[in-house]
Design a protein around this motif. Structure first.
Motif, PDB file in Angstrom:
ATOM      1  N   PHE A 259      -9.533  -4.528   1.001  1.00 30.09           N
ATOM      2  CA  PHE A 259      -8.519  -3.658   0.394  1.00 30.09           C
ATOM      3  C   PHE A 259      -9.090  -2.849  -0.777  1.00 30.09           C
ATOM      4  O   PHE A 259      -8.686  -1.709  -1.011  1.00 30.09           O
TER       5      PHE A 259
ATOM      6  N   SER B 238      -3.065  -2.067   7.721  1.00 27.24           N
ATOM      7  CA  SER B 238      -3.201  -1.258   6.501  1.00 27.24           C
ATOM      8  C   SER B 238      -3.152   0.233   6.847  1.00 27.24           C
ATOM      9  O   SER B 238      -2.803   1.070   6.012  1.00 27.24           O
TER      10      SER B 238
ATOM     11  N   LEU C 102       0.860  -1.189   0.000  1.00 28.15           N
ATOM     12  CA  LEU C 102       0.000   0.000   0.000  1.00 28.15           C
ATOM     13  C   LEU C 102       0.895   1.236   0.000  1.00 28.15           C
ATOM     14  O   LEU C 102       1.726   1.403   0.890  1.00 28.15           O
TER      15      LEU C 102
END
Length: 430
Positions: A420, A395, A7
């Motif tokens: 996600f 995340s 990410l």
């Protein structure tokens, strides 16, 4: 080769998310609908691995249902009582505690059956002794097939019930949930006495509220004793709409608190029956700006300060808090979370390992974690231990000025396969 998702650093969080159905509610209402008299239409059912394990088990046990193409609606033809499988069955239940524990109790009600419950390697490390002991004390014949006190188990039935059932409440609330759900189906009345402190009480509230929807009243005496009349039937409410998952909401709310903008979550409100809704109060006390309406909650960024809390009641969102605290001013202490150790992985050890990678100083004890946030969050690769919640809460590190790489991101399929994709929807980059 390991599957890794990287990410990139996110500049701003902004947008709206429609939350998928609650896992805790979905698996409970699937089972209650299957036991009920009449057909039940379930709306906004969660589509995830844990729910699929319940559906597959119900199908093998002879329950008829029709699942919509998108798997979010399910019409279940109730069995009007316990399941009575005639043949030997082996059920593989993944790592779904909300499936194996209630089914262990329910299937033991048969006069005679021949059913094996098993699952993934981690399932075989998750304790089931306290539930099995309570069932054996009421006449059930249950054998451990590998390691004593852990799945896989062989259920041969025979549970007649006890007027007084004792259960240890300190490891998992799912043991008590399982006993509560079968109690109305027993011939005599049941009194369940809890010894040691009951963990995750809000999950018991969910169970009792859903049993009421299906026509069963449970008397709760301060979480120390529960009374249920026997020889009752669950009655279908006809239709039940499953509210959005409050545990899943925590990741998006934290993202907004750290780097909003504003995030608005649809399909949930402050009167949710899920205990994890309390996370909005935690973020509020840390400084985030929270608003809510009829069927939404929104969160807006503000300067976050540390917190010192007992989170025994809501251990899942305690993980989100742990990562969020890296972005807060001051030292955060999360207490009374021993049951992190018996979840999808030993979460206390796993969280300590991964938080340290960021540069944070971490102190852990038997049932607590203390987090000293770093001045600067390192670029890290997160080991997820095949634990969906570790993948989702870490995340949030992409909200630092560094990227974060998540090993085995697909483990989120346990409860939130599209996590996600949804997270990306509200993420804006430089």
């Amino acid at each position: 080769m390991k599957n890794i998702l990287t990410l990139q650093p996110i500049n701003k969080i902004q947008g709206s998310i429609f939350l998928p159905g609650s896992k805790s509610i979905s698996n409970r209402v699937l089972l209650l609908s299957a036991l009920a008299k009449g057909s039940t239409k379930l709306i906004n059912l969660l589509n995830s691995d844990d729910i699929n394990h319940m559906l597959n088990a119900l199908k093998k046990l002879g329950i008829n249902f029709v699942l919509s193409h998108n798997k979010k609606e399910c019409l279940i033809m109730g069995n009007d009582g316990i399941f009575k499988p005639k043949k030997k069955i082996k059920l593989f239940l993944g790592n779904a505690g909300t499936v194996i524990r209630p089914l262990t109790a329910l299937l033991s009600l048969n006069e005679k059956c021949d059913i094996i419950l098993t699952g993934e390697p981690r399932m075989k490390e998750r304790p089931i002794k306290h539930l099995v002991d309570s069932l054996k004390n009421g006449g059930a014949v249950i054998e451990y097939l590998e390691k004593k006190n852990y799945p896989p188990i062989h259920i041969k039935g025979g549970f007649k019930g006890n007027k007084f059932i004792k259960i240890n409440g300190s490891i998992s609330s799912q043991f008590l949930t399982s006993l509560l759900m079968i109690s109305p189906l027993i011939k005599g009345n049941t009194v369940i006495n809890i010894y040691n402190n009951l963990v995750s009480k809000p999950y018991i509230d969910i169970t009792i509220k859903l049993m009421k929807v299906f026509g069963i009243y449970v008397e709760n005496n301060n979480y120390k004793q529960f009374k249920i009349y026997g020889q009752q039937n669950y009655i279908s409410p006809g239709e039940y709409i499953i509210e959005g998952d409050a545990s899943s909401a925590s990741y998006f709310l934290s993202a907004a608190a750290i780097k909003g903008g504003t995030v608005r979550l649809e399909n949930i409100n402050k009167n949710s029956i899920q205990g994890d809704i309390k996370y909005i109060n935690i973020l509020k006390s840390m400084g985030a700006i929270i608003n809510y309406g009829k069927n939404y909650i929104s969160c807006t960024k503000n300067t976050l300060k540390s917190i010192n809390m007992d989170l025994n009641d809501i251990p899942d969102v305690a993980m989100t808090l742990a990562v969020t605290s890296l972005f807060a001013k001051g030292i955060t202490t999360i207490k009374n979370i021993y049951n992190w150790r018996v979840k999808e992985t030993d979460r206390l050890q796993a969280m300590s390992n991964e938080l340290k990678k960021t540069g944070a100083k971490i102190i852990t004890g038997n049932d607590y974690i203390i987090i000293f946030p770093p001045k600067y969050i390192n670029k890290v690769i997160i080991e997820t231990y095949n634990d969906h919640r570790i993948a989702m809460c870490f995340s949030l590190l992409s909200l630092s000025n560094n990227s974060v790489s998540i090993i085995n991101p697909n483990c989120t399929s346990k409860t939130y396969p599209n996590f996600f994709k949804e997270f990306k929807k509200i993420s804006f980059y430089n």
